[in-house]
Design a protein around this motif. Structure first.
Motif, short mmCIF file in Angstrom:
data_model
loop_
_atom_site.label_atom_id
_atom_site.label_comp_id
_atom_site.label_asym_id
_atom_site.label_seq_id
_atom_site.Cartn_x
_atom_site.Cartn_y
_atom_site.Cartn_z
N GLN A 148 -28.31 -10.00 -10.49
CA GLN A 148 -28.44 -10.49 -11.79
C GLN A 148 -28.86 -9.30 -12.57
O GLN A 148 -29.32 -9.43 -13.72
N SER A 149 -28.67 -7.99 -12.22
CA SER A 149 -28.91 -6.80 -12.98
C SER A 149 -27.90 -6.81 -14.28
O SER A 149 -28.28 -6.09 -15.05
N HIS A 150 -26.90 -7.42 -14.09
CA HIS A 150 -25.87 -7.44 -15.35
C HIS A 150 -26.69 -7.96 -16.75
O HIS A 150 -26.13 -7.58 -17.55
N VAL A 151 -27.46 -8.65 -16.57
CA VAL A 151 -28.31 -9.04 -17.73
C VAL A 151 -28.89 -8.04 -18.55
O VAL A 151 -28.86 -8.31 -19.93
N PHE A 152 -29.48 -6.91 -17.77
CA PHE A 152 -29.80 -5.76 -18.62
C PHE A 152 -29.06 -4.68 -18.67
O PHE A 152 -29.29 -3.59 -19.08
N SER A 153 -27.86 -4.77 -18.21
CA SER A 153 -26.83 -3.68 -17.97
C SER A 153 -25.40 -4.00 -18.32
O SER A 153 -24.69 -3.98 -16.92
N PHE A 154 -24.98 -4.19 -19.35
CA PHE A 154 -23.48 -4.65 -19.26
C PHE A 154 -22.52 -3.93 -20.21
O PHE A 154 -21.53 -4.43 -20.42
N GLN A 155 -22.97 -2.69 -20.78
CA GLN A 155 -22.09 -1.92 -21.33
C GLN A 155 -22.34 -0.46 -21.38
O GLN A 155 -23.70 -0.32 -21.11
N GLY A 156 -21.50 0.33 -21.80
CA GLY A 156 -21.84 1.57 -21.72
C GLY A 156 -21.75 2.44 -20.43
O GLY A 156 -21.56 2.08 -19.52
N PRO A 157 -21.73 3.72 -20.52
CA PRO A 157 -21.60 4.56 -19.49
C PRO A 157 -22.75 4.53 -18.28
O PRO A 157 -22.60 5.00 -17.24
N TYR A 158 -23.72 3.99 -18.57
CA TYR A 158 -24.99 3.84 -17.66
C TYR A 158 -25.33 2.58 -16.87
O TYR A 158 -25.98 2.37 -16.18
N GLN A 159 -24.18 1.72 -17.31
CA GLN A 159 -24.36 0.14 -16.49
C GLN A 159 -24.40 0.17 -15.13
O GLN A 159 -25.04 -0.77 -14.66
N GLY A 160 -24.03 1.02 -14.46
CA GLY A 160 -23.95 0.94 -12.91
C GLY A 160 -25.04 1.74 -12.47
O GLY A 160 -25.25 1.56 -11.27
N LEU A 161 -26.07 2.30 -13.26
CA LEU A 161 -27.04 2.92 -12.64
C LEU A 161 -28.24 2.26 -11.70
O LEU A 161 -28.63 2.41 -10.66
N ILE A 162 -28.52 0.82 -12.48
CA ILE A 162 -29.38 0.06 -11.82
C ILE A 162 -28.99 -0.37 -10.42
O ILE A 162 -29.87 -0.40 -9.53
N LYS A 163 -27.86 -0.75 -10.36
CA LYS A 163 -27.26 -1.10 -8.93
C LYS A 163 -27.34 0.14 -7.95
O LYS A 163 -27.83 -0.08 -6.85
N ASP A 164 -26.94 1.37 -8.58
CA ASP A 164 -27.05 2.29 -7.64
C ASP A 164 -28.80 2.72 -7.37
O ASP A 164 -28.81 3.04 -6.07
N LEU A 165 -29.42 2.44 -8.32
CA LEU A 165 -31.09 2.50 -7.79
C LEU A 165 -31.57 1.54 -6.92
O LEU A 165 -32.35 1.91 -5.92
N PHE A 166 -30.96 0.26 -7.03
CA PHE A 166 -31.31 -0.54 -5.71
C PHE A 166 -30.61 -0.47 -4.55
O PHE A 166 -31.25 -0.53 -3.39
N ASN A 167 -29.29 0.26 -4.51
CA ASN A 167 -29.00 0.54 -3.24
C ASN A 167 -29.85 1.79 -2.67
O ASN A 167 -29.96 1.84 -1.39
N HIS A 168 -30.06 2.77 -3.52
CA HIS A 168 -31.07 3.77 -3.03
C HIS A 168 -32.43 3.22 -2.72
O HIS A 168 -32.99 3.89 -1.54
N MET A 169 -32.93 2.34 -3.22
CA MET A 169 -34.13 1.60 -2.77
C MET A 169 -34.17 1.18 -1.41
O MET A 169 -34.82 1.04 -0.43
N GLN A 170 -32.75 0.19 -1.21
CA GLN A 170 -32.73 -0.37 0.16
C GLN A 170 -32.44 0.71 1.33
O GLN A 170 -32.56 0.27 2.44
N ARG A 171 -31.89 1.67 0.90
CA ARG A 171 -31.38 2.75 2.17
C ARG A 171 -32.28 3.87 2.30
O ARG A 171 -31.94 4.61 3.34
N ASN A 172 -32.91 4.39 1.52
CA ASN A 172 -33.67 5.66 1.71
C ASN A 172 -35.07 5.86 1.72
O ASN A 172 -35.85 6.97 1.52
N ASN A 173 -35.85 4.77 1.87
CA ASN A 173 -37.16 4.81 2.33
C ASN A 173 -38.02 5.56 1.55
O ASN A 173 -39.15 6.44 1.93
N GLY A 174 -37.95 5.23 0.25
CA GLY A 174 -38.79 5.80 -0.90
C GLY A 174 -38.45 7.47 -1.21
O GLY A 174 -39.07 7.98 -1.78
N ARG A 175 -37.21 7.82 -0.74
CA ARG A 175 -36.90 9.28 -1.32
C ARG A 175 -36.67 9.32 -2.82
O ARG A 175 -36.14 8.40 -3.38
#
Length: 267
Positions: free
Chosen positions: A84-111
């Motif tokens: 669902q994140s593509h609704v807020f992030s669908f163009q430009g060089p930073y559009q992949g950041l939100i997915k990376d942030l959720f990957n980090h949240m899922q895997r890194n226990n608050g780091r």
């Protein structure tokens, strides 16, 4: 000639860095009954019932589908967030950041999280602010109007004006389509320092550093606002983070920008 003897911190926000007690940095602190009744977060997902870990919608002929594990349910909710994140992030060089942030949240226990793209976006945000109340404009004006022959440059020569300035924030319309509005939006804490200041005649070269931090998490006030509570993306995020039996940890995002200013001292 050096205009300052050492690094000079000229501004720090009242909201402090590394504030682990902030409401949006809490996790696993709300029971399911409260989330349903007070926050109206009963059904948040099209895939899974977050309270029972059963599929959200069952065909009558498949009513015996068993519940999945807690880990599988969490993974399904994260997958739905990313989709669902593509609704807020669908163009430009930073559009992949939100997915990376959720990957980090899922895997890194608050780091803590850092990424070069965040530094680049932050520097661009600062440099493209052409308003007279921008932080860079205020810093340039203070340096250019200061009489270095009479006294030493100190924090107080900047503080009052900087507290009334427009601090860099991702609140522009384009930030809500390029990914930065959802990845950072409001910046919680900011520190601005002059790393060095060299005077040659009436010319100056100043190296200014911005250090910033935001919280990748949702607070109670966020989810009670209609614009958040009515959107599945934020409903899933809040439940993942705050439900006692899910308890996915938010984290600090850290980013910085170093900018060189040049000009003439007019005193």
């Amino acid at each position: 000639m050096n205009g300052i003897d050492s690094k000079l911190i000229i501004f720090t926000t009242k909201k402090r860095f590394n504030d682990i007690n902030a409401d949006d940095m809490q996790s696993g602190d709300i029971d399911a009954d409260t989330l349903k009744k007070h926050y109206h977060l009963g059904q948040v997902s099209t895939l899974i019932d977050w309270t029972t870990f059963c599929p959200s919608y069952k065909h009558p002929s498949l009513s015996s589908i068993p519940a999945v594990s807690r880990e599988k349910a969490i993974a399904m909710l994260y997958d739905e967030l990313r989709s669902q994140s593509h609704v807020f992030s669908f163009q430009g060089p930073y559009q992949g950041l939100i997915k990376d942030l959720f990957n980090h949240m899922q895997r890194n226990n608050g780091r803590d999280y850092q990424h070069p793209a965040m530094n680049n976006a932050y520097k661009n945000l600062i440099l493209t602010d052409s308003s007279p109340n921008s932080t860079l404009a205020i810093i340039k004006k203070a340096i250019e109007q200061f009489d270095f022959r009479k006294s030493k440059l100190i924090k107080e020569h900047f503080s009052n004006d900087l507290y009334n300035s427009f601090l860099p924030k991702y609140t522009r319309w384009k930030d809500w389509v390029n990914g930065m509005g959802i990845a950072v939006h409001g910046i919680n804490s900011t520190e601005i320092s002059i790393e060095s200041l060299i005077l040659q005649g009436n010319r100056y070269t100043a190296v200014v550093k911005y250090r910033a931090q935001d919280h990748f998490g949702l607070d109670r006030e966020d989810i009670l606002k209609p614009q958040f509570n009515s959107i599945a993306f934020f409903r899933i995020w809040f439940v993942l983070q705050r439900a006692k039996h899910l308890a996915q940890k938010p984290f600090f995002t850290n980013f910085e920008a170093t900018i060189t200013l040049t000009g003439e001292n007019n005193v």
